[in-house]
Design an enzyme around this catalytic site. Structure first.
Site, PDB file in Angstrom:
ATOM      1  N   GLY A 299       9.758   2.555  -6.090  1.00  0.00           N
ATOM      2  CA  GLY A 299      10.158   2.213  -7.444  1.00  0.00           C
ATOM      3  C   GLY A 299       9.993   3.383  -8.391  1.00  0.00           C
TER       4      GLY A 299
ATOM      5  N   LYS B  98       0.522   0.449  -4.536  1.00  0.00           N
ATOM      6  CA  LYS B  98       1.542   1.197  -5.267  1.00  0.00           C
ATOM      7  C   LYS B  98       0.933   2.512  -5.736  1.00  0.00           C
ATOM      8  CE  LYS B  98       3.259  -0.528  -9.134  1.00  0.00           C
ATOM      9  NZ  LYS B  98       4.132  -1.331 -10.011  1.00  0.00           N
TER      10      LYS B  98
ATOM     11  N   PHE C  60       7.604   3.979 -10.395  1.00  0.00           N
ATOM     12  CA  PHE C  60       6.230   4.472 -10.444  1.00  0.00           C
ATOM     13  C   PHE C  60       5.900   5.313  -9.214  1.00  0.00           C
ATOM     14  CE2 PHE C  60       1.606   3.937  -9.844  1.00  0.00           C
ATOM     15  CZ  PHE C  60       1.153   4.318 -11.099  1.00  0.00           C
ATOM     16  N   GLY C  61       6.440   4.933  -8.077  1.00  0.00           N
ATOM     17  CA  GLY C  61       6.168   5.651  -6.833  1.00  0.00           C
ATOM     18  C   GLY C  61       6.392   4.759  -5.620  1.00  0.00           C
TER      19      GLY C  61
ATOM     20  N   ASP D 240      10.963  -5.878 -18.151  1.00  0.00           N
ATOM     21  CA  ASP D 240      11.682  -5.342 -16.993  1.00  0.00           C
ATOM     22  C   ASP D 240      11.938  -6.449 -15.979  1.00  0.00           C
ATOM     23  OD1 ASP D 240      13.003  -3.394 -15.586  1.00  0.00           O
ATOM     24  OD2 ASP D 240      11.216  -2.550 -14.659  1.00  0.00           O
TER      25      ASP D 240
ATOM     26  N   VAL E  32       5.417   2.209  -2.450  1.00  0.00           N
ATOM     27  CA  VAL E  32       4.536   1.072  -2.208  1.00  0.00           C
ATOM     28  C   VAL E  32       4.271   0.992  -0.702  1.00  0.00           C
ATOM     29  CG1 VAL E  32       4.179  -1.398  -2.495  1.00  0.00           C
ATOM     30  CG2 VAL E  32       5.566  -0.142  -4.169  1.00  0.00           C
TER      31      VAL E  32
ATOM     32  N   ILE F 150       6.901   0.082   2.101  1.00  0.00           N
ATOM     33  CA  ILE F 150       7.662  -1.170   2.009  1.00  0.00           C
ATOM     34  C   ILE F 150       8.532  -1.208   0.755  1.00  0.00           C
ATOM     35  CG2 ILE F 150       6.059  -2.534   3.384  1.00  0.00           C
ATOM     36  CD1 ILE F 150       4.797  -3.529   0.802  1.00  0.00           C
ATOM     37  N   GLY F 151       8.479  -0.158  -0.052  1.00  0.00           N
ATOM     38  CA  GLY F 151       9.314  -0.122  -1.245  1.00  0.00           C
ATOM     39  C   GLY F 151       9.107   1.171  -2.012  1.00  0.00           C
TER      40      GLY F 151
END
Length: 828
Positions: free
Chosen positions: A496, A515, A498-499, A611, A501, A493-494
């Site tokens: 970012g 995540k 970090f990695g 952020d 999701v 679903i996403g």
């Protein structure tokens, strides 16, 4: 005719003086763009290509790195897009034509190249006689400037990686400077005495400040130095007033020179506010962070540029850490009785025992009336007794001879013992793990200590609504994999920094967002730990809740409550989510502001998100906004501090320019980023869009131009055209503009931002008698009859004082219903 000739002569002399700033030509001027195959021009200077076969470089192993990433979107300098990476100790050797003091400037900007993440590099930098940096790391753009006295025909600069790490550098400068830049004559104020041997000292420029003036860079300085404004260091803005009178500056034979400090530094000053008032009795004070255990050379720049100044009047005292450093300082007595003469005074501190260095100027009893001013200040760290500027940086072995060998033998013995002990521990750990696996148990170690304790847990975990102590529970990897259908790509679903999701469903039916850390990501263990530490301490309806985490099988997985409506950004542009109406956008901004206000004020110490952006504001099934992604968050300054000094992190387009320049973080950095979000919400376009015309690329700059012209309605999202009440738009625009003030001190708090957004919502929802509710183009009538009507407030609602959002949130009630009890006819 005679007056015209005089004016012409004066103009010619003035032009000659101004042009003299370009006269200095260094005998040694080595400028290297490391890792580059082509020369690079920066201003009037050319940085030579650092080719792989360069004779300057002696190294057993090196890598040439490059990137298209820039420190900021508008940074046109190519120096930070290439680098030289070293896996082994490596040395640049420069020929020296003229012995004496030289500047060494090292440029660093970490980026990821192949398997090298430069923000994780750790290394030492040294010359044969001096250690410059020790175990140095950097995660933002950084220029380190040193000045050393070179006494040989060559200068070697060595980069030595720490164990299991590597070294790198983006650009190098080695430049000779005028002989008079550092001279004998410094004084020590504790004890009071002359300080001999300053010329022999190696120094690191810690601060170079233009008091009362603006940022100056290589274009304004003969020696290509950078001078920063003093606003960030000032304690009490109301204590000083600024002066600007560059034309008054004069260089005299027994004073300063253009090379010591440029005219634009001496031409501005910070002066005592209300100077000359007979009962004025206070100091103007600046505060700086410094390293313990070193002495500092402090260079004070003075020039009486007052418009109505006169000789024999300006006498004042200078203090360093409450000790009198310069007593009864009389500018006129040091400048040949020439008004506007540039002058400097060098003072050496004792060994610093506190990492805060305070500088003050204040009235003297010997002055005609109370007044004091300061034009510029340089703070330079001096090497310690071991010749080091970092406390432990390695020096050349030729200087220490047999002592180095003895310590090397001792180090080898100690290292061997530690290695044997480490191997034994590994064997025991491996044996114990095998035994646990045979018994069917998995580890339950908690990597983050929460509330000062470590925890072990059973098999149950939070369902997202349980008490905060359930956030400590650790979820086994097998259950996370089961919840996400073994991390099925259709569940993504996403994505970012970090990695990825993934959407997941736990055994009890709870929907979650998982995540999963990417091993190749620029973010890693530090962000993982920070996220757990932060969210384990907070519970607020406008902060995304952490349900659990998983650290098995070298995984770093964070499990959050699932937000059905994705990110605020996805409802503005670039996705299939439906567009939000103006009221829904306002309420989303209000919810995010409440979450950020709680971070800044609702805990023992302020927490700065670092952020803030529309992609980190999530919407639940009811479109209620929650702030997410705390991997870069940082606790704020102590009560007696103004900021936190830290490397720059954040997202391009949202980054506070003051934080970027100073690397000094405050909660006002979040306020700036939130101001960008407000314009993003209004205009429904990316904050940086390089496909647009140049003046439109940066949303914040573009929107501010229209806001200052009073024509913000010209650039709003077309889907909102005709649907925003003029007063609501005006208040919203004013709020965003205040958030984007150049200096943090001029920005509102998040509490004030929240108050104004709630007021903008009230202005949007107010109904003029006899007006259809859906007609948004009419002006708003008088709201004053609602003022102070507190008795009608819903008893279920907790109402906070103006400007303060109560921790017991009011999101479940209609905002307009609550706020109508508080509104006045004008917002803040």
């Amino acid at each position: 005719m005679g007056s015209s000739v005089l004016i012409w002569i004066f103009s010619a002399l003035t032009l000659a003086l101004l042009c003299s700033s370009q006269d200095f030509v260094p005998a040694d001027n080595h400028l290297i763009n490391c890792g580059s195959d082509s020369d690079t021009k920066v201003g009037s200077r050319v940085f030579s290509a650092d080719k792989s076969d360069s004779k300057l470089l002696s190294t057993p192993n090196h890598v040439t790195a490059s990137t298209s990433t820039k420190p900021t979107p508008d940074d046109s300098s190519p120096l930070y897009q290439t680098a030289r990476i070293f896996d082994k100790p490596s040395t640049y050797t420069f020929s020296i034509n003229r012995q004496g003091r030289h500047f060494i400037r090292l440029h660093f900007y970490p980026f990821v190249f192949s398997t090298y993440n430069m923000s994780q590099a750790s290394f030492d930098v040294s010359t044969p006689n001096h250690g410059l940096l020790s175990k140095f790391t950097v995660d933002g753009i950084k220029v380190k400037e040193f000045s050393i006295n070179v006494t040989s025909s060559s200068l070697a600069i060595t980069f030595a990686p720490s164990a299991n790490s590597f070294a790198y550098v983006n650009a190098l400068e080695v430049m000779s400077v005028p002989d008079n830049l550092i001279e004998e004559g410094a004084i020590s104020y504790n004890p009071k005495a002359d300080f001999p041997g300053v010329v022999e000292q190696a120094m690191e420029t810690t601060y170079r400040v233009n008091m009362g003036g603006q940022l100056l860079n290589y274009a304004n300085d003969t020696l290509w130095r950078t001078w920063v404004p003093d606003d960030e260091f000032l304690l009490g803005e109301s204590s000083r007033q600024t002066i600007n009178n560059v034309r008054a500056v004069t260089y005299v034979s027994d004073g300063s020179t253009e090379e010591v400090a440029p005219r634009s530094v001496y031409g501005t000053a910070s002066e005592m506010a209300s100077a000359g008032t007979s009962n004025t009795n206070f100091n103007v004070t600046w505060q700086f962070n410094v390293d313990l255990g070193f002495q500092y050379l402090m260079r004070f720049h003075f020039c009486d540029i007052r418009q109505n100044g006169s000789l024999n009047q300006l006498v004042f005292d200078v203090y360093v850490n409450s000790l009198l450093a310069i007593k009864d300082f009389d500018i006129s007595s040091t400048s040949s009785n020439v008004l506007g003469a540039a002058y400097y005074r060098d003072v050496v501190t004792p060994l610093i025992s506190d990492n805060m260095l305070r500088v003050s100027i204040g009235p003297s009893n010997q002055g005609s009336y109370p007044d004091a001013l300061l034009n510029g200040l340089e703070i330079m760290k001096m090497n310690n007794s071991m010749g080091s500027l970092s406390g432990s940086a390695a020096l050349s072995p030729t200087k220490h001879g047999s002592k180095s060998k003895v310590w090397a033998i001792i180090g080898a013995i100690v290292g061997s013992v530690i290695a044997v002990f480490f191997v034994v521990c590994l064997l025991l750990t491996f044996r114990r793990r095998r035994q646990q696996e045979a018994m069917g148990h998995s580890k339950t170690w908690m990597p983050i200590s929460i509330s000062g304790h470590s925890h072990t847990t059973g098999s149950k975990f939070s369902n997202g609504t349980a008490a905060s102590n359930n956030l400590q529970y650790r979820i086994p990897f097998v259950q996370v994999a089961d919840a996400t259908n073994n991390f099925d790509e259709s569940r993504v679903i996403g994505i970012g920094g970090f990695g990825k999701v993934y959407k997941g469903v736990l055994n009890d039916g709870t929907e979650v967002a998982c995540k999963r850390g990417n091993p190749r990501s620029q973010q890693g263990l530090a962000e993982f730990q920070t996220e757990i530490e932060m969210l384990s301490q907070f519970r607020h309806r406008h902060l995304v809740s952490l349900i659990g985490y998983c650290d098995e099988k070298n995984e770093m997985i964070l499990i959050y409550e699932y937000m059905q409506n994705g990110t605020l950004k996805s409802h503005l542009y670039g996705s299939e989510y439906p567009s939000l109406g103006w009221k829904e956008r306002l309420e989303a901004c209000i919810g995010a502001a409440r979450g950020l206000h709680y971070l800044h004020t609702g805990y023992a110490k302020a927490v700065i998100h670092r952020d803030v952006k529309s992609a980190n504001i999530l919407l639940d099934e009811n479109l209620m906004a929650k702030v997410a992604d705390f991997g870069l968050s940082k606790t704020g300054p102590e009560i007696d501090q103004t900021h936190v000094s830290t490397a720059v992190k954040g997202s391009f387009g949202y980054l506070d320019p003051e934080y970027f320049r100073r690397q000094q973080l405050t909660d006002k950095s979040d306020v700036y980023s939130f101001g960008v979000v407000l314009f993003e919400v209004l205009c429904a376009r990316p904050v940086i869009d390089p496909t647009l015309p140049r003046e439109m690329v940066n949303l914040a700059e573009w929107a501010m131009k229209w806001q200052k012209k009073g024509q913000l309605e010209q650039i709003i999202d077309s889907s909102l055209a005709g649907k925003i009440r003029p007063d609501s738009l005006r208040k919203f625009g004013e709020t965003a503009e205040k958030c984007l003030a150049e200096y943090g001190v001029d920005r509102p708090s998040m509490g004030d931002v929240l108050w104004n957004l709630e007021y903008a919502l009230q202005l949007q929802e107010a109904v003029v008698p006899g007006e259809p509710e859906d007609n948004s183009t009419n002006m708003i009538g008088d709201l004053s009859p609602q003022v102070n009507n507190f008795n009608q407030v819903d008893s279920s609602v907790s109402v906070a004082p103006f400007g303060v959002s109560h921790i017991d949130d009011i999101s479940n009630s209609s905002m307009s219903k609550v706020f109508s009890q508080l509104v006045k006819s004008e917002g803040r």
